[in-house]
Design a protein around this motif. Structure first.
Motif, PDB file in Angstrom:
ATOM      1  N   GLU A 253     147.086   7.708 -23.681  1.00 10.77           N
ATOM      2  CA  GLU A 253     146.394   7.159 -22.511  1.00 10.77           C
ATOM      3  C   GLU A 253     147.384   6.577 -21.509  1.00 10.77           C
ATOM      4  OE1 GLU A 253     143.750   4.374 -24.225  1.00 10.77           O
ATOM      5  OE2 GLU A 253     142.337   5.886 -24.977  1.00 10.77           O
ATOM      6  N   ALA A 254     148.433   5.945 -22.025  1.00  4.71           N
ATOM      7  CA  ALA A 254     149.431   5.355 -21.124  1.00  4.71           C
ATOM      8  C   ALA A 254     150.144   6.432 -20.320  1.00  4.71           C
ATOM      9  CB  ALA A 254     150.438   4.543 -21.930  1.00  4.71           C
ATOM     10  N   THR A 255     150.494   7.539 -20.967  1.00  2.00           N
ATOM     11  CA  THR A 255     151.184   8.613 -20.249  1.00  2.00           C
ATOM     12  C   THR A 255     150.223   9.387 -19.358  1.00  2.00           C
ATOM     13  OG1 THR A 255     150.898  10.007 -22.212  1.00  2.00           O
ATOM     14  CG2 THR A 255     153.005   8.879 -21.969  1.00  2.00           C
ATOM     15  N   ASP A 256     148.958   9.490 -19.782  1.00  2.00           N
ATOM     16  CA  ASP A 256     147.970  10.164 -18.929  1.00  2.00           C
ATOM     17  C   ASP A 256     147.768   9.405 -17.621  1.00  2.00           C
ATOM     18  OD1 ASP A 256     147.594  12.226 -20.664  1.00  2.00           O
ATOM     19  OD2 ASP A 256     145.728  11.468 -21.535  1.00  2.00           O
ATOM     20  N   SER A 257     147.895   8.102 -17.699  1.00  2.00           N
ATOM     21  CA  SER A 257     147.696   7.300 -16.487  1.00  2.00           C
ATOM     22  C   SER A 257     148.769   7.583 -15.445  1.00  2.00           C
ATOM     23  CB  SER A 257     147.701   5.803 -16.842  1.00  2.00           C
ATOM     24  OG  SER A 257     148.973   5.418 -17.342  1.00  2.00           O
ATOM     25  N   ALA A 258     149.895   8.172 -15.893  1.00  2.00           N
ATOM     26  CA  ALA A 258     150.965   8.527 -14.949  1.00  2.00           C
ATOM     27  C   ALA A 258     150.707   9.879 -14.299  1.00  2.00           C
ATOM     28  CB  ALA A 258     152.312   8.547 -15.675  1.00  2.00           C
ATOM     29  N   GLY A 259     149.586  10.525 -14.664  1.00  3.04           N
ATOM     30  CA  GLY A 259     149.210  11.785 -14.033  1.00  3.04           C
ATOM     31  C   GLY A 259     149.822  13.022 -14.657  1.00  3.04           C
ATOM     32  N   GLN A 260     150.221  12.950 -15.928  1.00  3.14           N
ATOM     33  CA  GLN A 260     150.829  14.127 -16.553  1.00  3.14           C
ATOM     34  C   GLN A 260     149.771  15.190 -16.834  1.00  3.14           C
ATOM     35  OE1 GLN A 260     152.561  13.014 -20.292  1.00  3.14           O
ATOM     36  NE2 GLN A 260     150.630  12.460 -21.235  1.00  3.14           N
ATOM     37  N   THR A 261     150.210  16.455 -16.886  1.00  2.00           N
ATOM     38  CA  THR A 261     149.324  17.568 -17.191  1.00  2.00           C
ATOM     39  C   THR A 261     149.190  17.729 -18.705  1.00  2.00           C
ATOM     40  OG1 THR A 261     151.125  19.177 -17.247  1.00  2.00           O
ATOM     41  CG2 THR A 261     150.092  18.738 -15.106  1.00  2.00           C
TER      42      THR A 261
END
Length: 685
Positions: A253-261
């Motif tokens: 979730e933390a990395t998804d918040s950075a907009g990763q695909t």
């Protein structure tokens, strides 16, 4: 597999001198109807034994078996025009070409070039260098010693052949299995679809793969690679998928918040964080591949399995011992190498890995030495073909002499043990299972399945029993079931004794667990060698080999389950003044029932996995039927029917034990906590 269950609430204080607290035992009532079913079975058996047993005399076949053989013959006759056969033929040709190319590079001097492209010195140096790169200098020395032992004992070519088959199978398994592992780790729907297929592949005994594979891929290297691939693929898929699913959702979730695909999350987060688990899966796949590549000797697969099989066929323990020992050496080498590679990958990921400059110098120096050795082995014949030694023959002769001395000295004791188990257990239970009319055994087994597992187990049991009846091998199936059950009882006795001992004494655990780990590393084929030396060809020999194969996993499961019992519960019991025996039987074992059922499930399937191998040493029944189908083309149909019957037997036993665990899980708060696990299908790889 073990899980940490929530700690049970401590029992209420008990007055001094009063009886210690006893965990709830709601499941005890199931033994009453089970005993009633067995009692009725015995009564009816005494009146009907010997009738309608569906026993086939000797090597007799039925019309169904002959029709299956005709099906094989029709497929073989249309090999040139059948699209499926053409497709499998092209795969077989490609695999055969890959194996022969590698053999030409490192093994065989019979190709147009008088020596291999890379001789023994170059191969040994290259393998040692790989061990240094992926792990450390200790592993490099282990690899060096292992490769030298292959040649010194006179089995260089067979050893390299086995490594080639194993290596090709593992590479293909990684290419297929890693994407599937990623898929089931990231997609719940794919996991629901793929998991039953993996369950079926792991339930099926190894030998059953071989009959249809020979039909579609012929015999030789191609059949060896395909059978090894099928056997070795599930562990990597399962473990890789598990590792990816276990990646912290908070991290994702933390990395998804950075907009990763999706691909960035997979490549930069999930796979790197699951690296250690994936390499563990690779370890299990590699050992499974080595185990199956050894058994592929039955389909003319190259490798060390051939001399082992030759020794077993002539009952020459010495001849089988040396290649069998080298298989163990190879298994330990591969196991330790992949394990060390996993540990190093974890250290590097955490920023460790030791002195970078020293390691870089070692890698560069090792590369130079490896290249020089490859050049020398391509230039000088003496460094290309391994020198001929007679150490292997001397060791084989010494082992044969030692076995002869042992049997002459202790033959009476081993014969007494064999007769005791055979007469007091095997013969008695076989009389009930195999000498009952088929319909009586059918009804009784179905009733027991319902008692222990409920409706779900009953339905699976009826389907499997109907399949056994349909394939015209009912009597042999009952004999195999009998041997499996007797062996499992003996396995569980060992598991309870040693498992509880290990759980209660840390020193015992430290002493025994490495032996259990080594026992699980050894391919099952090798277990037959010492057991055959002790007891000769018989049903008891096959059962003993199955016990030796199954006991390590069952002992470790029981030990881990008992060890996981809450210390608070144990201390509460001790405060009441209970004895050690009361503590074990009334607290630890009842609270570890989940692990006991899991150990029983795995013990059953491990023993059943040795069924066909046991057919080589006098076990008879379904194991012999499969071996007979391999050796005689006109009996191919009977061999296939026996293989399918073994699968049905395994599925039935697995479903009954799993359903029994699920039923017990709902018996009450105590058993619900103890059974907070899900049973896997088939022996862990």
């Amino acid at each position: 597999m073990t899980t940490t269950a929530p700690a049970p609430t401590a029992p209420k204080p008990v007055e001094p001198g009063a009886a210690p607290p006893v965990p709830e035992r709601q499941s005890l009532s199931r033994w009453i109807p089970a005993a009633a079913v067995v009692a009725v079975w015995i009564i009816v058996w005494t009146l009907t034994k010997g009738n309608d047993t569906l026993a086939l005399p000797g090597t007799a076949r039925t019309d169904l078996h002959d029709r299956l053989t005709e099906f094989q013959n029709d497929l073989l006759a249309g090999r040139a025009t059948n699209p499926v056969m053409q497709f499998t033929n092209s795969i077989a040709d490609a695999l055969r070409g890959a194996v022969e190319w590698l053999q030409k590079m490192v093994v065989l001097p019979s190709f147009p070039r008088p020596v291999p492209e890379i001789g023994w010195l170059g191969v040994t140096a290259l393998a040692t260098y790989v061990g240094l790169v992926v792990a450390n200098w200790r592993i490099a020395l282990l690899v060096l010693g292992s490769f030298l032992s292959f040649g010194v004992f006179g089995y260089w070519q067979d050893s390299l052949d086995l490594l080639i088959i194993t290596g090709i199978s593992v590479v293909i398994a990684v290419v297929i299995g890693l994407p599937l592992g990623v898929l089931i780790g990231t997609n719940k729907r794919a996991n629901a679809i793929v998991t039953p297929v993996l369950d079926f592949m792991q339930t099926m005994p190894t030998f059953v793969y071989l009959l249809p594979i020979v039909l579609f891929f012929g015999i030789g290297p191609s059949a060896a690679v395909v059978s090894t691939l099928i056997y070795a693929l599930p562990p990597l898929i399962r473990i890789a998928g598990f590792g990816i699913r276990e990646v912290s959702t908070t991290t994702i979730e933390a990395t998804d918040s950075a907009g990763q695909t999706y691909w960035q999350r997979l490549v930069k987060v999930q796979i790197p964080m699951a690296r250690k688990t994936i390499i563990v899966g690779l370890n299990q796949t590699t050992l499974a591949a080595l185990s199956m590549a050894t058994l592929a000797a039955f389909v003319n697969g190259p490798g060390l399995g051939k001399p082992v099989l030759a020794g077993l066929r002539i009952n020459d323990v010495g001849t089988a011992f040396v290649p069998g020992a080298l298989i163990v050496v190879m298994a330990i080498m591969l196991d330790r190498t992949t394990t060390a590679a996993s540990e190093r990958a974890e250290k590097v990921a955490r920023g460790g890995g030791g002195n970078v400059r020293v390691r870089r110098a070692m890698i560069i120096g090792g590369a130079v030495v490896a290249l020089v050795c490859i050049y020398l082995s391509r230039t000088y014949v003496s460094l290309a073909e391994f020198p001929t030694y007679t150490i292997g023959d001397k060791v084989a002769s010494g082992v044969s002499d030692g076995v002869d001395w042992f049997t002459d000295t202790f033959g009476g004791a081993t014969e007494w043990i064999k007769d005791l188990i055979t007469n007091q257990f095997l013969n008695r239970t076989q009389a009930l299972l195999a000498d009952s009319p088929w319909w009586l055994s059918f009804i009784a087994i179905a009733a027991l399945a319902f008692v222990f597992g409920g409706v779900r187990a009953l339905v699976s049991t009826i389907v499997c029993l109907a399949g056994m009846w349909y394939f015209d091998l009912w009597n042999d199936a009952m004999k195999t079931l009998n041997m499996t059950l007797v062996a499992t009882v003996l396995v569980m006795i060992l598991a309870l004794v040693f498992g509880v001992w290990m759980a209660r004494d840390r020193r015992v655990d430290l002493g025994i667990r490495p032996l259990l780990d080594a026992g699980q590393t050894i391919p099952p084929f090798v277990y037959l060698i010492p057991v055959l030396a002790l007891f000769g060809p018989s049903r008891f020999t096959a059962i003993t080999a199955g016990i030796v194969y199954a006991a390590p996993a069952a002992i470790k499961l029981v030990a881990d389950g008992v060890k996981a019992v809450s210390p608070t519960t144990i201390e509460a019991g001790r405060s009441t003044g209970q004895t050690t025996w009361q503590e074990i039987t009334k607290v630890q074992l009842p609270m570890a029932k989940g692990s006991l059922v899991l150990a029983t499930n795995q013990g059953l399937l491990y023993v059943l996995a040795m069924t066909v191998i046991g057919g080589l040493v006098g076990a008879g029944a379904l194991g012999y039927d499969v071996v007979y189908g391999f050796s005689r083309s006109e009996a191919w149909g009977k061999g296939l029917a026996a293989g399918i019957t073994i699968v049905l037997l395994g599925v039935m036993l697995d479903r009954i034990t799993r359903a029994a665990a699920d039923v017990r899980r709902d018996d009450g708060p105590t058993t619900r906590r103890a059974f907070n696990i899900r049973l896997p299908i088939g022996p862990p790889r």
